[in-house]
Each structure stands twice: as structure tokens, then as C-alpha cells.
Design a protein around this motif. Structure first.
Motif, PDB file in Angstrom:
ATOM      1  N   THR A  22      -4.499   2.747   0.802  1.00 11.25           N
ATOM      2  CA  THR A  22      -3.249   2.695   1.568  1.00 11.25           C
ATOM      3  C   THR A  22      -3.376   3.505   2.850  1.00 11.25           C
ATOM      4  N   SER A  26      -3.052   1.737   6.426  1.00  5.49           N
ATOM      5  CA  SER A  26      -2.060   2.238   7.386  1.00  5.49           C
ATOM      6  C   SER A  26      -2.709   2.622   8.713  1.00  5.49           C
ATOM      7  N   GLY A  45      -1.049  -1.505   5.922  1.00  2.53           N
ATOM      8  CA  GLY A  45      -0.745  -0.593   4.816  1.00  2.53           C
ATOM      9  C   GLY A  45       0.152  -1.182   3.752  1.00  2.53           C
ATOM     10  N   MET A  48      -1.459  -2.799   0.651  1.00  3.10           N
ATOM     11  CA  MET A  48      -1.886  -1.885  -0.405  1.00  3.10           C
ATOM     12  C   MET A  48      -0.698  -1.321  -1.180  1.00  3.10           C
ATOM     13  N   CYS A  49       0.434  -1.156  -0.516  1.00  2.00           N
ATOM     14  CA  CYS A  49       1.636  -0.690  -1.228  1.00  2.00           C
ATOM     15  C   CYS A  49       2.060  -1.711  -2.280  1.00  2.00           C
ATOM     16  N   SER A  52      -0.496  -1.863  -5.124  1.00  3.44           N
ATOM     17  CA  SER A  52      -0.366  -0.729  -6.043  1.00  3.44           C
ATOM     18  C   SER A  52       0.665  -1.014  -7.126  1.00  3.44           C
ATOM     19  N   ALA A  65       1.493   4.170  -3.515  1.00  6.27           N
ATOM     20  CA  ALA A  65       2.004   3.660  -2.243  1.00  6.27           C
ATOM     21  C   ALA A  65       2.613   4.775  -1.396  1.00  6.27           C
ATOM     22  N   SER A  69       0.687   6.501   2.003  1.00  3.35           N
ATOM     23  CA  SER A  69       1.384   6.354   3.283  1.00  3.35           C
ATOM     24  C   SER A  69       1.747   7.711   3.873  1.00  3.35           C
ATOM     25  N   LYS A  90       8.074   4.223   1.063  1.00  3.68           N
ATOM     26  CA  LYS A  90       6.919   3.442   0.622  1.00  3.68           C
ATOM     27  C   LYS A  90       6.762   3.492  -0.897  1.00  3.68           C
TER      28      LYS A  90
END
Length: 227
Positions: A22, A26, A45, A48-49, A52, A65, A69, A90
Motif C-alpha cells: 500500500t 500510494s 494505493g 492495495m487497500c 487487503s 490499508a 497509507s 483508508k
């Protein structure tokens, strides 16, 4: 007990890995200035959040997440003052995606992963735009309501772009990663809280017949239990 500890360790390692990814996602961004105030960013990013939450479920997914972030924000002077807000918003991205992927009786699927990503994207977008209007616009920058509204409008294109990119790519990556994990007999969340224990119980039952073949050796059994 050893089996539960091993599974939790794998989940924690994957949580740390997704948090790190993440941070990287980002960092892969294009930042543009806005006419009113502040900036807007197109980045990866959010993929990936969402990933997750899909892979780890709501709590560990939200942690990965939010933490990833926030760590990125702490490395950037432009965002460091709002890293704690980033962690919360996030984390809600991962939470929403994780709750959807674990809800209902439907089996895990690409469609369910896409719906989970959509839920996370909508939840985060609402929180982010509200933060931009009330906190960044009215409170921090002291803008008028009209100017704060223009600030939110200026952030909409990047917000929509980041959401669409996540909705497209997060489910694809989730399917690929899930297949790779299953090939190595690694099971995380199956999309339904009721189905995961079944895999564990069946694997436990498959190991039970082996000691039964050694029933004629009571001494070996006693030493094993004493250890």
C-alpha cells in the motif's frame, strides 16, 4: 495450538506485506495543484487497500490499508499533518471491502470481490470528500462554503479515477493471489465465515486415521502425549 499460531503468523505476515505494498502503491502517483487550494492525486494505493480487505477480511485488511497509507503520508511533508485522518479513512476502505467479502452465504468469487471493492471505494470516497470539505476546506484553510465546495469538485476526477482503477484491478489480483495460495494449501478467508472452519476440520479428520494404525504400540503413544 501450534496450528492456530502458524495460521495467525501467516496472516500477520500477509498484513505487513499488504501494508508495505500500500505504501508503494500510494507512492506511484501523479499530483496536480488545484485552483482553489490544495492538490489532487491519481495513484494506485486504493488497489492495495481493497485487496487487503478482500484477502484478509475487515479487521486485518483495514489495519493493512490504514497503516500502509498513513506510513506513506508520514514520508511526505505535504500530507504528514493528516496521516492520522488517512489511517482512519483508508482503514474504512479495507473494513468495508472485508465486511462485504465475508458477508452472506455466497461463495467467494470474482463478482463478490468486485462488489466488495465497490463498497470500499464508495465508503472511502464519501469520507475523503467530507474530510476535504469540512476539515481541509472550512477548518484548516478557512475557505467559504462555496470555495470548499469547489475544492471538493476539483478532487472528484482523481477520486473517481482511483476508485475505478481499484474496482478493475483489485478483484483480478485477488483471484490470482487466492489461486496461488490455494495451490500451496494456504487458506485465508473464504468469503463466508461459516465455510472456513470446514476446511480446517476436514484436514484434521484426514490426519486422525494415522495414529489409529499404531494402536498396537501403547508405549509410543504415552511418550508422545507426555512430551
Amino acid at each position: 495450538m501450534e496450528k492456530k499460531q502458524t495460521i495467525s503468523t501467516k496472516k500477520l505476515v500477509l498484513t505487513a506485506l499488504l501494508a508495505a505494498l500500500t505504501v508503494v502503491g500510494s507512492a506511484l502517483r501523479i499530483t496536480l495543484p488545484l485552483e482553489v487550494a490544495g492538490t489532487t492525486s491519481f495513484h494506485l494505493g486504493n488497489i492495495m487497500c481493497a485487496l487487503s480487505g478482500i484477502l484478509l477480511g475487515p479487521w486485518l485488511g483495514g489495519l493493512a490499508a490504514g497503516l500502509g497509507s498513513a506510513i506513506y503520508d508520514m514520508t511526505t511533508p505535504l500530507y504528514i499533518s493528516e496521516c492520522w485522518i488517512t489511517f482512519l479513512t483508508k482503514a474504512c476502505y479495507g473494513l468495508a471491502a472485508g465486511f462485504v467479502i465475508r458477508s452472506g452465504k455466497q461463495p467467494w468469487s470474482y463478482v463478490k470481490a468486485a462488489v466488495a471493492t465497490l463498497a470500499g471505494a464508495v465508503a472511502y470516497a464519501a469520507l475523503y470528500l467530507a474530510k476535504s470539505y469540512f476539515y481541509s476546506g472550512l477548518l484548516i484553510k478557512g475557505l467559504t462554503p462555496e470555495a470548499a465546495g469547489l475544492l471538493v469538485i476539483g478532487k472528484l476526477p482523481a477520486t473517481v479515477f482511483n476508485a475505478v482503477v481499484a474496482i478493475i484491478f483489485a478483484p483480478i489480483l485477488a483471484v490470482a493471489i487466492r489461486k496461488a495460495l490455494e495451490k500451496n494449501h494456504l487458506f485465508l478467508f473464504t468469503g463466508s465465515a461459516k465455510t472456513e472452519p470446514v476446511k480446517e476440520s476436514t484436514s484434521a479428520q484426514e490426519t486422525l486415521p494415522e495414529p489409529a494404525a499404531d494402536a498396537e504400540e501403547p508405549k509410543a503413544e504415552e511418550t508422545g502425549s507426555n512430551e
